[in-house]
Design a protein around this motif. Structure first.
Motif, PDB file in Angstrom:
ATOM      1  N   THR A 164     -59.306 -66.264  19.510  1.00 34.15           N
ATOM      2  CA  THR A 164     -58.702 -65.428  18.480  1.00 34.15           C
ATOM      3  C   THR A 164     -59.581 -64.227  18.158  1.00 34.15           C
ATOM      4  OG1 THR A 164     -57.590 -67.339  17.489  1.00 34.15           O
ATOM      5  CG2 THR A 164     -57.833 -65.380  16.111  1.00 34.15           C
ATOM      6  N   ILE A 165     -58.948 -63.067  18.061  1.00 34.93           N
ATOM      7  CA  ILE A 165     -59.652 -61.834  17.715  1.00 34.93           C
ATOM      8  C   ILE A 165     -58.882 -61.146  16.591  1.00 34.93           C
ATOM      9  CG2 ILE A 165     -60.560 -59.638  18.579  1.00 34.93           C
ATOM     10  CD1 ILE A 165     -60.200 -60.896  21.419  1.00 34.93           C
ATOM     11  N   VAL A 166     -59.600 -60.652  15.605  1.00 33.97           N
ATOM     12  CA  VAL A 166     -58.993 -59.919  14.497  1.00 33.97           C
ATOM     13  C   VAL A 166     -59.418 -58.460  14.588  1.00 33.97           C
ATOM     14  CG1 VAL A 166     -58.821 -59.666  12.004  1.00 33.97           C
ATOM     15  CG2 VAL A 166     -58.925 -61.957  13.019  1.00 33.97           C
ATOM     16  N   VAL A 167     -58.437 -57.571  14.645  1.00 33.22           N
ATOM     17  CA  VAL A 167     -58.684 -56.126  14.689  1.00 33.22           C
ATOM     18  C   VAL A 167     -57.753 -55.450  13.693  1.00 33.22           C
ATOM     19  CG1 VAL A 167     -58.635 -54.052  16.117  1.00 33.22           C
ATOM     20  CG2 VAL A 167     -59.371 -56.215  17.116  1.00 33.22           C
ATOM     21  N   ASN A 168     -58.325 -54.652  12.800  1.00 31.38           N
ATOM     22  CA  ASN A 168     -57.530 -53.948  11.796  1.00 31.38           C
ATOM     23  C   ASN A 168     -56.613 -54.899  11.020  1.00 31.38           C
ATOM     24  OD1 ASN A 168     -58.654 -51.467  12.614  1.00 31.38           O
ATOM     25  ND2 ASN A 168     -57.102 -51.231  14.218  1.00 31.38           N
ATOM     26  N   ASN A 169     -57.172 -56.059  10.667  1.00 29.23           N
ATOM     27  CA  ASN A 169     -56.461 -57.091   9.904  1.00 29.23           C
ATOM     28  C   ASN A 169     -55.281 -57.698  10.649  1.00 29.23           C
ATOM     29  OD1 ASN A 169     -58.124 -56.834   7.556  1.00 29.23           O
ATOM     30  ND2 ASN A 169     -56.970 -54.984   6.965  1.00 29.23           N
ATOM     31  N   GLN A 170     -55.221 -57.456  11.953  1.00 23.61           N
ATOM     32  CA  GLN A 170     -54.200 -58.064  12.800  1.00 23.61           C
ATOM     33  C   GLN A 170     -54.852 -59.148  13.662  1.00 23.61           C
ATOM     34  OE1 GLN A 170     -50.785 -57.253  12.802  1.00 23.61           O
ATOM     35  NE2 GLN A 170     -51.361 -56.035  10.997  1.00 23.61           N
ATOM     36  N   LYS A 173     -54.207 -63.749  19.605  1.00 22.23           N
ATOM     37  CA  LYS A 173     -54.679 -64.958  20.271  1.00 22.23           C
ATOM     38  C   LYS A 173     -54.569 -64.803  21.781  1.00 22.23           C
ATOM     39  CE  LYS A 173     -54.028 -68.595  16.804  1.00 22.23           C
ATOM     40  NZ  LYS A 173     -55.432 -69.020  16.802  1.00 22.23           N
ATOM     41  N   ILE A 174     -55.696 -64.918  22.458  1.00 24.33           N
ATOM     42  CA  ILE A 174     -55.742 -64.927  23.920  1.00 24.33           C
ATOM     43  C   ILE A 174     -55.684 -66.389  24.361  1.00 24.33           C
ATOM     44  CG2 ILE A 174     -57.118 -64.327  25.946  1.00 24.33           C
ATOM     45  CD1 ILE A 174     -56.098 -61.898  24.437  1.00 24.33           C
ATOM     46  N   ASP A 175     -54.849 -66.699  25.345  1.00 22.16           N
ATOM     47  CA  ASP A 175     -54.669 -68.106  25.731  1.00 22.16           C
ATOM     48  C   ASP A 175     -55.960 -68.751  26.190  1.00 22.16           C
ATOM     49  OD1 ASP A 175     -51.761 -68.449  25.327  1.00 22.16           O
ATOM     50  OD2 ASP A 175     -51.645 -66.851  26.811  1.00 22.16           O
ATOM     51  N   ALA A 176     -56.739 -68.055  26.997  1.00 22.89           N
ATOM     52  CA  ALA A 176     -58.047 -68.572  27.408  1.00 22.89           C
ATOM     53  C   ALA A 176     -58.937 -67.409  27.805  1.00 22.89           C
ATOM     54  CB  ALA A 176     -57.919 -69.553  28.577  1.00 22.89           C
ATOM     55  N   ALA A 177     -60.177 -67.483  27.380  1.00 26.08           N
ATOM     56  CA  ALA A 177     -61.177 -66.474  27.745  1.00 26.08           C
ATOM     57  C   ALA A 177     -62.309 -67.172  28.473  1.00 26.08           C
ATOM     58  CB  ALA A 177     -61.708 -65.761  26.503  1.00 26.08           C
ATOM     59  N   ALA A 186     -63.210 -62.813  32.204  1.00 27.64           N
ATOM     60  CA  ALA A 186     -61.836 -63.054  32.670  1.00 27.64           C
ATOM     61  C   ALA A 186     -60.975 -63.518  31.507  1.00 27.64           C
ATOM     62  CB  ALA A 186     -61.820 -64.089  33.793  1.00 27.64           C
ATOM     63  N   ILE A 187     -59.698 -63.170  31.582  1.00 25.27           N
ATOM     64  CA  ILE A 187     -58.720 -63.515  30.565  1.00 25.27           C
ATOM     65  C   ILE A 187     -57.544 -64.200  31.250  1.00 25.27           C
ATOM     66  CG2 ILE A 187     -57.051 -62.574  28.910  1.00 25.27           C
ATOM     67  CD1 ILE A 187     -59.967 -62.457  27.985  1.00 25.27           C
ATOM     68  N   ILE A 188     -57.043 -65.251  30.628  1.00 27.18           N
ATOM     69  CA  ILE A 188     -55.854 -65.939  31.155  1.00 27.18           C
ATOM     70  C   ILE A 188     -54.717 -65.785  30.154  1.00 27.18           C
ATOM     71  CG2 ILE A 188     -54.850 -68.166  31.817  1.00 27.18           C
ATOM     72  CD1 ILE A 188     -57.606 -68.965  32.846  1.00 27.18           C
ATOM     73  N   ASN A 205     -47.022 -57.649  28.333  1.00 25.29           N
ATOM     74  CA  ASN A 205     -47.719 -58.265  27.202  1.00 25.29           C
ATOM     75  C   ASN A 205     -49.226 -58.095  27.329  1.00 25.29           C
ATOM     76  OD1 ASN A 205     -45.358 -59.107  25.977  1.00 25.29           O
ATOM     77  ND2 ASN A 205     -45.388 -61.130  26.915  1.00 25.29           N
ATOM     78  N   LEU A 206     -49.727 -58.196  28.553  1.00 25.06           N
ATOM     79  CA  LEU A 206     -51.158 -57.949  28.772  1.00 25.06           C
ATOM     80  C   LEU A 206     -51.514 -56.503  28.437  1.00 25.06           C
ATOM     81  CD1 LEU A 206     -52.052 -59.898  32.057  1.00 25.06           C
ATOM     82  CD2 LEU A 206     -53.091 -60.194  29.804  1.00 25.06           C
ATOM     83  N   GLN A 207     -50.637 -55.581  28.789  1.00 24.57           N
ATOM     84  CA  GLN A 207     -50.871 -54.176  28.464  1.00 24.57           C
ATOM     85  C   GLN A 207     -50.979 -53.974  26.955  1.00 24.57           C
ATOM     86  OE1 GLN A 207     -51.430 -51.383  30.238  1.00 24.57           O
ATOM     87  NE2 GLN A 207     -51.474 -52.472  32.180  1.00 24.57           N
ATOM     88  N   LYS A 208     -50.151 -54.693  26.187  1.00 25.33           N
ATOM     89  CA  LYS A 208     -50.228 -54.595  24.728  1.00 25.33           C
ATOM     90  C   LYS A 208     -51.569 -55.105  24.222  1.00 25.33           C
ATOM     91  CE  LYS A 208     -45.234 -55.055  24.086  1.00 25.33           C
ATOM     92  NZ  LYS A 208     -44.138 -55.937  23.575  1.00 25.33           N
ATOM     93  N   TYR A 209     -52.039 -56.207  24.823  1.00 26.80           N
ATOM     94  CA  TYR A 209     -53.363 -56.710  24.450  1.00 26.80           C
ATOM     95  C   TYR A 209     -54.435 -55.662  24.735  1.00 26.80           C
ATOM     96  CZ  TYR A 209     -51.983 -61.602  23.632  1.00 26.80           C
ATOM     97  OH  TYR A 209     -51.443 -62.753  23.116  1.00 26.80           O
ATOM     98  N   MET A 210     -54.337 -55.003  25.876  1.00 27.06           N
ATOM     99  CA  MET A 210     -55.333 -53.990  26.233  1.00 27.06           C
ATOM    100  C   MET A 210     -55.319 -52.826  25.251  1.00 27.06           C
ATOM    101  SD  MET A 210     -55.200 -53.737  30.398  1.00 27.06           S
ATOM    102  CE  MET A 210     -54.069 -54.912  31.089  1.00 27.06           C
ATOM    103  N   GLN A 211     -54.142 -52.448  24.806  1.00 27.31           N
ATOM    104  CA  GLN A 211     -54.036 -51.356  23.839  1.00 27.31           C
ATOM    105  C   GLN A 211     -54.610 -51.755  22.479  1.00 27.31           C
ATOM    106  OE1 GLN A 211     -49.871 -50.362  23.801  1.00 27.31           O
ATOM    107  NE2 GLN A 211     -49.870 -49.699  25.948  1.00 27.31           N
ATOM    108  N   ASN A 212     -54.360 -53.008  22.082  1.00 24.28           N
ATOM    109  CA  ASN A 212     -54.790 -53.463  20.762  1.00 24.28           C
ATOM    110  C   ASN A 212     -56.224 -53.975  20.743  1.00 24.28           C
ATOM    111  OD1 ASN A 212     -52.267 -52.964  19.531  1.00 24.28           O
ATOM    112  ND2 ASN A 212     -51.470 -54.907  20.291  1.00 24.28           N
TER     113      ASN A 212
END
Length: 305
Positions: A164-170, A173-177, A186-188, A205-212
């Motif tokens: 779990t990562i919190v950025v800008n109060n958002q 959850k990454i399934d596995a790091a 690596a990210i799963i 969805n991965l692209q959204k994670y990269m942006q956020n």
């Protein structure tokens, strides 16, 4: 600019039919131990990481105190204690000042561009870090290595599920790091059975994670997408069709009929020595105009049955 190296994949005893059958039996036995909030596919994935020698921690166990806290807060993406201890083991001759300078260099992003940051980190990871600092009116220069490729036991191998990562109060959850020496290499991304699966949707969805979460992907070597028993691997700039399954464990033709795409990919990519060899020899950055792309060099026997 194009840099390519020939990958040498070593044959390991694990791939012997008898050895592999025993290993699959061990993995099946371990997978029977229930983990909260894990699907059957994620359970199998985590079990294989345990079989090949990684420590697997559930975030719920960290929160409950069963495992020690890995971060000061949920905004951090580097496990700083693990990183510091690993740097001290790998570089015993290096001063504490150089270790601190190394950690500072790893946490400062040199660019606002994710791929440029990733290229910068890849060079640090594969070529070491040249550190200079003053002591007694002298400038000291030292080379610090982030990974010990000659002694695998000197490295720290960890999987956290979920992460779990919190950025800008958002909250994200990454399934596995997958962390090597406290660095998220690596990210799963696992798509649940309740969702209609398409590689295109998973990659979006991965692209959204990269942006956020660009600070997480700054350190990324590989991205993995899994669904049910299927799995594909790619990089930060791969589109959906470039996330391909891995069809070999060590370059040999032999595969066990009970093995799934997830089983083969985890053993074939994340075996400790092979993982470091792939990072060093099978990642290529190419520049076309002002745009960098990152590629995983795929050999015919790895991705084509």
């Amino acid at each position: 600019m194009k840099t390519r190296h020939r990958l040498k994949i070593k044959s390991l005893s694990l791939n012997h039919p008898i050895k592999l059958s025993r290993t699959i039996a061990k993995a099946t036995s371990l997978a029977k131990k229930p983990r909260p909030d894990s699907s059957v596919a994620m359970e199998s994935l985590l079990t294989w990481f345990e079989v090949i020698g990684y420590t697997v921690e559930l975030e719920a166990d960290i929160a409950s105190g069963r495992h020690k806290q890995e971060r000061n807060n949920l905004t951090e993406v580097i496990l700083s204690d693990r990183l510091r201890y690993a740097l001290q083991r790998i570089n015993p001759q290096i001063s504490s000042a150089a270790i601190q300078a190394t950690i500072r260099q790893l946490t400062v992003l040199p660019s606002s561009n994710l791929i440029e940051n990733n290229l910068y980190f890849h060079k640090l990871l594969t070529q070491g870090i040249d550190i200079t600092y003053p002591i007694n009116n002298q400038i000291i220069s030292e080379k610090v290595w982030l990974i010990d490729s000659s002694n695998l036991l000197n490295n720290d191998w960890l999987v956290i599920h979920p992460f779990t990562i919190v950025v800008n109060n958002q909250t994200h959850k990454i399934d596995a790091a997958i962390f090597i020496n406290g660095l998220p290499l690596a990210i799963i991304y696992h798509q649940s059975n309740s969702e209609k699966f398409t590689l295109k949707k998973a990659q979006e969805n991965l692209q959204k994670y990269m942006q956020n979460l660009p600070q997480l992907f700054f350190y990324n070597a590989f991205l993995v997408i899994t669904y049910s028993k299927r799995a594909g691997i790619g990089t930060l700039t791969c589109n959906s069709k470039d996330f391909l399954p891995w069809h070999t464990i060590d370059g040999e033709d032999f595969t066990h009929p009970q093995e799934t795409e997830i089983d083969i990919l985890i053993q074939g990519i994340f075996d400790k020595r092979r993982f470091l060899e792939l990072i060093k020899h099978s990642i290529a950055f190419e520049k076309r105009g002002i745009i960098h792309t990152k590629k995983l060099l795929r050999y015919h026997f790895c991705t084509v049955k």
